[in-house]
Design a protein around this motif. Structure first.
Motif, mmCIF file in Angstrom:
data_model
loop_
_atom_site.group_PDB
_atom_site.id
_atom_site.type_symbol
_atom_site.label_atom_id
_atom_site.label_comp_id
_atom_site.label_asym_id
_atom_site.label_seq_id
_atom_site.Cartn_x
_atom_site.Cartn_y
_atom_site.Cartn_z
ATOM 1 N N THR A 1 66.085 71.144 -8.353
ATOM 2 C CA THR A 1 65.219 70.342 -7.490
ATOM 3 C C THR A 1 63.766 70.690 -7.772
ATOM 4 O OG1 THR A 1 66.883 70.369 -5.730
ATOM 5 C CG2 THR A 1 64.654 69.725 -5.116
ATOM 6 N N VAL A 2 62.920 69.657 -7.940
ATOM 7 C CA VAL A 2 61.490 69.888 -8.128
ATOM 8 C C VAL A 2 60.720 68.909 -7.249
ATOM 9 C CG1 VAL A 2 61.612 70.825 -10.459
ATOM 10 C CG2 VAL A 2 61.442 68.365 -10.141
ATOM 11 N N ILE A 3 59.564 69.345 -6.775
ATOM 12 C CA ILE A 3 58.717 68.475 -5.972
ATOM 13 C C ILE A 3 57.322 68.487 -6.565
ATOM 14 C CG2 ILE A 3 60.050 68.763 -3.865
ATOM 15 C CD1 ILE A 3 57.960 70.767 -2.918
ATOM 16 N N GLY A 4 56.609 67.369 -6.404
ATOM 17 C CA GLY A 4 55.265 67.262 -6.936
ATOM 18 C C GLY A 4 54.355 66.565 -5.965
ATOM 19 N N ARG A 5 53.178 66.217 -6.446
ATOM 20 C CA ARG A 5 52.145 65.656 -5.589
ATOM 21 C C ARG A 5 52.541 64.290 -5.034
ATOM 22 N NH1 ARG A 5 45.822 64.837 -7.512
ATOM 23 N NH2 ARG A 5 45.005 64.105 -5.520
ATOM 24 N N HIS A 6 53.215 63.483 -5.848
ATOM 25 C CA HIS A 6 53.543 62.127 -5.417
ATOM 26 C C HIS A 6 55.019 61.782 -5.626
ATOM 27 C CE1 HIS A 6 49.335 61.231 -4.743
ATOM 28 N NE2 HIS A 6 49.046 61.605 -5.966
ATOM 29 N N GLY A 7 55.877 62.791 -5.692
ATOM 30 C CA GLY A 7 57.284 62.493 -5.888
ATOM 31 C C GLY A 7 58.128 63.746 -5.976
ATOM 32 N N SER A 8 59.437 63.531 -6.091
ATOM 33 C CA SER A 8 60.400 64.620 -6.211
ATOM 34 C C SER A 8 61.518 64.182 -7.135
ATOM 35 C CB SER A 8 60.982 64.986 -4.833
ATOM 36 O OG SER A 8 59.959 65.328 -3.923
ATOM 37 N N CYS A 9 62.232 65.169 -7.709
ATOM 38 C CA CYS A 9 63.349 64.871 -8.606
ATOM 39 C C CYS A 9 64.449 65.907 -8.413
ATOM 40 C CB CYS A 9 62.916 64.886 -10.073
ATOM 41 S SG CYS A 9 61.677 63.662 -10.542
ATOM 42 N N VAL A 10 65.677 65.497 -8.679
ATOM 43 C CA VAL A 10 66.820 66.405 -8.695
ATOM 44 C C VAL A 10 67.661 66.109 -9.924
ATOM 45 C CG1 VAL A 10 66.925 66.660 -6.185
ATOM 46 C CG2 VAL A 10 68.285 64.879 -7.306
ATOM 47 N N THR A 11 68.333 67.141 -10.429
ATOM 48 C CA THR A 11 69.340 66.987 -11.474
ATOM 49 C C THR A 11 70.683 67.395 -10.892
ATOM 50 O OG1 THR A 11 67.814 67.342 -13.308
ATOM 51 C CG2 THR A 11 70.126 67.791 -13.726
ATOM 52 N N MET A 12 71.703 66.563 -11.106
ATOM 53 C CA MET A 12 73.006 66.793 -10.512
ATOM 54 C C MET A 12 73.878 67.663 -11.411
ATOM 55 S SD MET A 12 72.226 65.117 -7.893
ATOM 56 C CE MET A 12 73.784 65.327 -7.009
ATOM 57 N N ALA A 13 74.611 68.590 -10.784
ATOM 58 C CA ALA A 13 75.454 69.506 -11.539
ATOM 59 C C ALA A 13 76.648 68.808 -12.170
ATOM 60 C CB ALA A 13 75.923 70.642 -10.626
ATOM 61 N N ALA A 14 77.200 67.814 -11.492
ATOM 62 C CA ALA A 14 78.451 67.210 -11.942
ATOM 63 C C ALA A 14 78.308 66.493 -13.282
ATOM 64 C CB ALA A 14 78.974 66.242 -10.878
ATOM 65 N N ASP A 15 77.282 65.654 -13.417
ATOM 66 C CA ASP A 15 77.153 64.855 -14.636
ATOM 67 C C ASP A 15 75.807 65.012 -15.327
ATOM 68 O OD1 ASP A 15 75.529 63.570 -12.830
ATOM 69 O OD2 ASP A 15 76.612 61.662 -12.864
ATOM 70 N N GLY A 16 74.925 65.850 -14.807
ATOM 71 C CA GLY A 16 73.642 66.081 -15.446
ATOM 72 C C GLY A 16 72.643 64.959 -15.279
ATOM 73 N N ALA A 17 72.949 63.963 -14.443
ATOM 74 C CA ALA A 17 72.017 62.863 -14.228
ATOM 75 C C ALA A 17 70.813 63.348 -13.425
ATOM 76 C CB ALA A 17 72.703 61.715 -13.495
ATOM 77 N N THR A 18 69.651 62.770 -13.713
ATOM 78 C CA THR A 18 68.420 63.108 -13.001
ATOM 79 C C THR A 18 67.988 61.931 -12.147
ATOM 80 O OG1 THR A 18 67.692 64.664 -14.718
ATOM 81 C CG2 THR A 18 65.997 63.764 -13.267
ATOM 82 N N PHE A 19 67.651 62.207 -10.893
ATOM 83 C CA PHE A 19 67.201 61.190 -9.947
ATOM 84 C C PHE A 19 65.815 61.566 -9.439
ATOM 85 C CE2 PHE A 19 71.747 60.924 -9.964
ATOM 86 C CZ PHE A 19 72.044 59.579 -9.772
ATOM 87 N N CYS A 20 64.932 60.575 -9.310
ATOM 88 C CA CYS A 20 63.594 60.805 -8.777
ATOM 89 C C CYS A 20 63.278 59.780 -7.694
ATOM 90 C CB CYS A 20 62.548 60.698 -9.887
ATOM 91 S SG CYS A 20 62.668 61.981 -11.168
ATOM 92 N N TRP A 21 62.327 60.129 -6.839
ATOM 93 C CA TRP A 21 61.851 59.194 -5.828
ATOM 94 C C TRP A 21 60.368 59.448 -5.591
ATOM 95 C CZ3 TRP A 21 65.192 63.172 -5.190
ATOM 96 C CH2 TRP A 21 64.861 64.195 -4.286
ATOM 97 N N GLY A 22 59.714 58.484 -4.920
ATOM 98 C CA GLY A 22 58.264 58.520 -4.821
ATOM 99 C C GLY A 22 57.671 57.718 -5.967
ATOM 100 N N GLN A 23 56.571 58.187 -6.538
ATOM 101 C CA GLN A 23 55.977 57.533 -7.690
ATOM 102 C C GLN A 23 56.613 58.000 -8.990
ATOM 103 O OE1 GLN A 23 51.734 58.053 -7.735
ATOM 104 N NE2 GLN A 23 51.382 56.641 -6.038
ATOM 105 N N GLN A 24 56.547 57.141 -10.013
ATOM 106 C CA GLN A 24 56.992 57.470 -11.366
ATOM 107 C C GLN A 24 58.428 58.001 -11.376
ATOM 108 O OE1 GLN A 24 55.188 56.228 -13.418
ATOM 109 N NE2 GLN A 24 53.067 56.340 -12.748
ATOM 110 N N THR A 25 59.348 57.130 -11.015
ATOM 111 C CA THR A 25 60.756 57.519 -10.935
ATOM 112 C C THR A 25 61.449 57.542 -12.292
ATOM 113 O OG1 THR A 25 61.498 55.231 -10.631
ATOM 114 C CG2 THR A 25 60.939 56.487 -8.636
ATOM 115 N N GLY A 26 60.835 56.940 -13.312
ATOM 116 C CA GLY A 26 61.494 56.852 -14.603
ATOM 117 C C GLY A 26 62.511 55.741 -14.676
ATOM 118 N N ASN A 27 62.451 54.828 -13.730
ATOM 119 C CA ASN A 27 63.380 53.704 -13.664
ATOM 120 C C ASN A 27 62.582 52.407 -13.763
ATOM 121 O OD1 ASN A 27 64.954 51.525 -12.115
ATOM 122 N ND2 ASN A 27 66.498 53.127 -12.355
ATOM 123 N N ARG A 28 62.899 51.598 -14.777
ATOM 124 C CA ARG A 28 62.119 50.393 -15.046
ATOM 125 C C ARG A 28 62.147 49.400 -13.881
ATOM 126 N NH1 ARG A 28 61.056 49.283 -20.248
ATOM 127 N NH2 ARG A 28 62.942 50.448 -20.817
#
Length: 222
Positions: free
Chosen positions: A8-35
């Motif tokens: 789990t990481v947090i930043g100025r305008h968003g946060s992200c997590v990486t899941m143990a089960a499948d290694g997928a990364t999810f973000c929310w807030g600004q700049q999610t990495g999702n088109r």
């Protein structure tokens, strides 16, 4: 489930997590990495990233380190070259940082990013905003491509005996590193408030020794 979260990481305008089960990364807030949902009040999957070992957040850009080959991918704003892909074009989704050796550690803050390599002696590479010399290259020119801070980190030629930087931790306008052998702590960049720890308020474009510090962890233990 909280137990399924690996990182789990947090930043100025968003946060992200990486899941143990499948290694997928999810973000929310600004700049999610999702088109489709570049900004989101709920977690969305970062496109094309599986198994990230590190996720770091700058002010308006994000980067991940992947485990198999030590590759680095970044996305978000790129007005200072903080994505490291040789351009100033922003990207909603991750783009690989080219011509970079396998990375062991990655860190980011503000509008710049740094990595260190696993070999002995280690090398450090930084890119992005260099407005106050925070890349440690001896100037204030932005770098849209990774620039090596070669072994050793030096203030001047009298310190060439220093071993390589093993830890690099950037802040918004300055950066600090720890050397590999004698574990000296050095900082460079903006020093308006004495944040370089060298006993002055003079900004530095190259690393300056932090006064009265010995074997100090920089950012993380080890």
């Amino acid at each position: 489930q909280g137990d399924d979260i690996l990182l789990t990481v947090i930043g100025r305008h968003g946060s992200c997590v990486t899941m143990a089960a499948d290694g997928a990364t999810f973000c929310w807030g600004q700049q999610t990495g999702n088109r489709e949902r570049p900004s989101s009040p709920t977690p969305v999957a970062v496109e094309g990233i599986v198994g990230a070992t590190s996720v770091v957040l700058g002010h308006h850009h994000r980067c991940v380190l992947t485990p198999e080959d030590g590759a680095v991918y970044c996305w978000g704003d790129n007005d200072h070259g903080q994505l490291g892909n040789g351009s100033l074009v922003s990207s909603l989704v991750p783009v690989q940082v080219p011509d970079l050796p396998p990375a062991e550690r990655i860190s980011a803050s503000g509008n710049h990013t740094c990595i260190t390599t696993p070999e002995e002696p280690a090398r450090a590479f930084c890119w992005g905003d260099n407005s106050v010399g925070q890349l440690g290259m001896g100037d204030t020119i932005d770098r849209p491509s990774p620039i090596p801070r070669e072994s050793p980190l030096v203030l001047n030629p009298t310190l060439v005996r220093w071993p390589a930087a093993k830890r690099i931790v950037p802040a918004a306008k300055h950066t600090c590193g720890r050397t590999q052998g004698d574990r000296r702590l050095v900082c460079w960049g903006d020093n308006s408030w004495g944040q370089l720890g060298d006993g002055t308020t003079t900004s530095r474009h190259t690393p300056a020794i932090v006064d009265a510090v010995d074997e100090t962890p920089v950012g993380y233990p080890g």
